[in-house]
Design a protein around this motif. Structure first.
Motif, PDB file in Angstrom:
ATOM      1  N   LEU A   1       0.830  -1.211   0.000  1.00  0.00           N
ATOM      2  CA  LEU A   1       0.000   0.000   0.000  1.00  0.00           C
ATOM      3  C   LEU A   1       0.860   1.255   0.000  1.00  0.00           C
ATOM      4  CD1 LEU A   1      -2.966  -0.716   2.451  1.00  0.00           C
ATOM      5  CD2 LEU A   1      -3.181   0.214   0.137  1.00  0.00           C
ATOM      6  N   ASN A   2       1.891   1.246   0.814  1.00  0.00           N
ATOM      7  CA  ASN A   2       2.782   2.403   0.897  1.00  0.00           C
ATOM      8  C   ASN A   2       3.470   2.660  -0.443  1.00  0.00           C
ATOM      9  OD1 ASN A   2       4.239   4.410   2.735  1.00  0.00           O
ATOM     10  ND2 ASN A   2       5.967   3.305   1.845  1.00  0.00           N
ATOM     11  N   ASP A   3       3.927   1.597  -1.106  1.00  0.00           N
ATOM     12  CA  ASP A   3       4.604   1.762  -2.388  1.00  0.00           C
ATOM     13  C   ASP A   3       3.647   2.196  -3.492  1.00  0.00           C
ATOM     14  OD1 ASP A   3       6.774   0.837  -0.948  1.00  0.00           O
ATOM     15  OD2 ASP A   3       7.503  -0.424  -2.581  1.00  0.00           O
ATOM     16  N   LEU A   4       2.370   1.927  -3.313  1.00  0.00           N
ATOM     17  CA  LEU A   4       1.356   2.387  -4.261  1.00  0.00           C
ATOM     18  C   LEU A   4       0.906   3.817  -3.982  1.00  0.00           C
ATOM     19  CD1 LEU A   4      -0.823  -0.851  -4.485  1.00  0.00           C
ATOM     20  CD2 LEU A   4       0.547   0.135  -6.338  1.00  0.00           C
TER      21      LEU A   4
ATOM     22  N   LEU B   1      -7.097 -10.818  13.400  1.00  0.00           N
ATOM     23  CA  LEU B   1      -8.262 -10.588  12.544  1.00  0.00           C
ATOM     24  C   LEU B   1      -8.466  -9.093  12.312  1.00  0.00           C
ATOM     25  CD1 LEU B   1     -10.684 -11.633  10.974  1.00  0.00           C
ATOM     26  CD2 LEU B   1     -11.979 -11.693  13.121  1.00  0.00           C
ATOM     27  N   ALA B   2      -8.291  -8.303  13.365  1.00  0.00           N
ATOM     28  CA  ALA B   2      -8.410  -6.848  13.226  1.00  0.00           C
ATOM     29  C   ALA B   2      -7.374  -6.312  12.250  1.00  0.00           C
ATOM     30  CB  ALA B   2      -8.251  -6.174  14.585  1.00  0.00           C
ATOM     31  N   ALA B   3      -6.174  -6.879  12.277  1.00  0.00           N
ATOM     32  CA  ALA B   3      -5.116  -6.451  11.352  1.00  0.00           C
ATOM     33  C   ALA B   3      -5.485  -6.778   9.909  1.00  0.00           C
ATOM     34  CB  ALA B   3      -3.799  -7.104  11.736  1.00  0.00           C
ATOM     35  N   PHE B   4      -6.022  -7.984   9.684  1.00  0.00           N
ATOM     36  CA  PHE B   4      -6.450  -8.353   8.340  1.00  0.00           C
ATOM     37  C   PHE B   4      -7.557  -7.415   7.846  1.00  0.00           C
ATOM     38  CE2 PHE B   4      -5.022 -12.876   9.374  1.00  0.00           C
ATOM     39  CZ  PHE B   4      -3.892 -12.788   8.580  1.00  0.00           C
ATOM     40  N   ARG B   5      -8.470  -7.069   8.740  1.00  0.00           N
ATOM     41  CA  ARG B   5      -9.550  -6.157   8.359  1.00  0.00           C
ATOM     42  C   ARG B   5      -9.008  -4.773   8.031  1.00  0.00           C
ATOM     43  NH1 ARG B   5     -13.853  -7.971  13.127  1.00  0.00           N
ATOM     44  NH2 ARG B   5     -14.782  -9.732  11.976  1.00  0.00           N
ATOM     45  N   LEU B   6      -8.017  -4.331   8.789  1.00  0.00           N
ATOM     46  CA  LEU B   6      -7.431  -3.010   8.575  1.00  0.00           C
ATOM     47  C   LEU B   6      -6.765  -2.924   7.203  1.00  0.00           C
ATOM     48  CD1 LEU B   6      -6.559  -0.233   9.813  1.00  0.00           C
ATOM     49  CD2 LEU B   6      -4.485  -1.391  10.579  1.00  0.00           C
ATOM     50  N   SER B   7      -5.840  -3.820   6.926  1.00  0.00           N
ATOM     51  CA  SER B   7      -5.142  -3.766   5.636  1.00  0.00           C
ATOM     52  C   SER B   7      -6.085  -4.047   4.477  1.00  0.00           C
ATOM     53  CB  SER B   7      -3.973  -4.757   5.618  1.00  0.00           C
ATOM     54  OG  SER B   7      -4.408  -6.070   5.913  1.00  0.00           O
TER      55      SER B   7
END
Length: 253
Positions: A139-142, A204-210
């Motif tokens: 995401l950062n590189d995009l 799970l929260a991390a997967f939802r965030l990204s």
């Protein structure tokens, strides 16, 4: 034209009766494709498996041509990756993420990250956390990187537990209390203090965030569907982590 570099196989497709087009994530030249003559032979098939690290020599008359690869194995780990669902889905999902980047655009830090993650796919805790960090790095590189270092409202660096879905910036407990139902959860291992958590809810929260920001900034604007391998990886990583918790001393197992 000719160059030599290390690369990790992320995809292969047939070309004619005996050859294949190999897709590599290279250290210095980003995602690159090339024809491997005789790639369907018994000798080359074990080498041309996703996840393997190879030494690649690429040749072409002109830079814009597909070109030919000559590949030599460096680290053949595909057989080990096939032993768990987490690894099988993980290598596919990371390959799909790398295809969001322009071909032949150098991203050496993503190459290094991919290599490290593939070596830790048998760790249900580490694999999930590393995968989320990989998604955030893509995401950062995009051009859509998140700022999780300080509170968007107050500038504080402590007690950051939320992320604003609008700005992609962290929010502290106090500043976000009134809007908690509209904010995303910031998992422990992504907070500035760098705590590592074995909690499936945090993962799970991390997967939802990204996943939220990938959908919002990348998939939806491009009219793309999220690769199904990611769903498989998420489920496999969470199941593995739950099984690990069930066997922990605290459960009495």
């Amino acid at each position: 034209m000719q160059w030599q570099d290390e690369g990790i196989v992320i995809g292969v497709r047939r070309h004619g009766e005996t050859s294949v087009v190999a897709e590599l994530m290279t250290r210095e030249r980003g995602r690159h494709m090339g024809l491997v003559r005789g790639g369907r032979s018994r000798t080359m098939q074990p080498v041309l498996q996703p996840g393997n690290r190879v030494d690649a020599v690429w040749r072409a008359r002109l830079d814009e041509h597909l070109g030919d690869f000559k590949l030599e194995p460096i680290h053949l780990r595909a057989a080990r990756l096939m032993e768990s669902a987490t690894a099988v889905y993980g290598v596919q999902a990371m390959g799909a993420l790398l295809r969001l980047l322009p071909e032949r655009d150098p991203h050496p830090h993503l190459y290094e990250a991919l290599d490290v993650i593939l070596d830790h796919m048998d760790d249900p805790v580490g694999a999930g956390e590393l995968f989320v960090r990989f998604e955030l790095a893509v995401l950062n590189d995009l051009g859509f990187g998140l700022d999780l270092s300080e509170c968007a409202a107050t500038g504080e660096r402590q007690d950051l537990i939320y992320v604003s879905p609008k700005s992609g910036r962290a929010v502290s407990r106090d500043a976000g209390a009134a809007y908690a139902d509209r904010l995303l959860t910031l998992p422990l291992f992504l907070r500035p203090e760098g705590s590592r958590s074995n909690d499936p809810d945090s993962l799970l929260a991390a997967f939802r965030l990204s996943g939220f920001f990938l959908h919002r900034h990348v998939y939806e604007p491009r009219g793309l569907q999220q690769n199904t391998a990611r769903d498989g990886f998420v489920q496999a990583a969470l199941k593995a982590l739950v099984r690990l918790e069930d066997k922990s001393p605290e459960t009495g197992a």
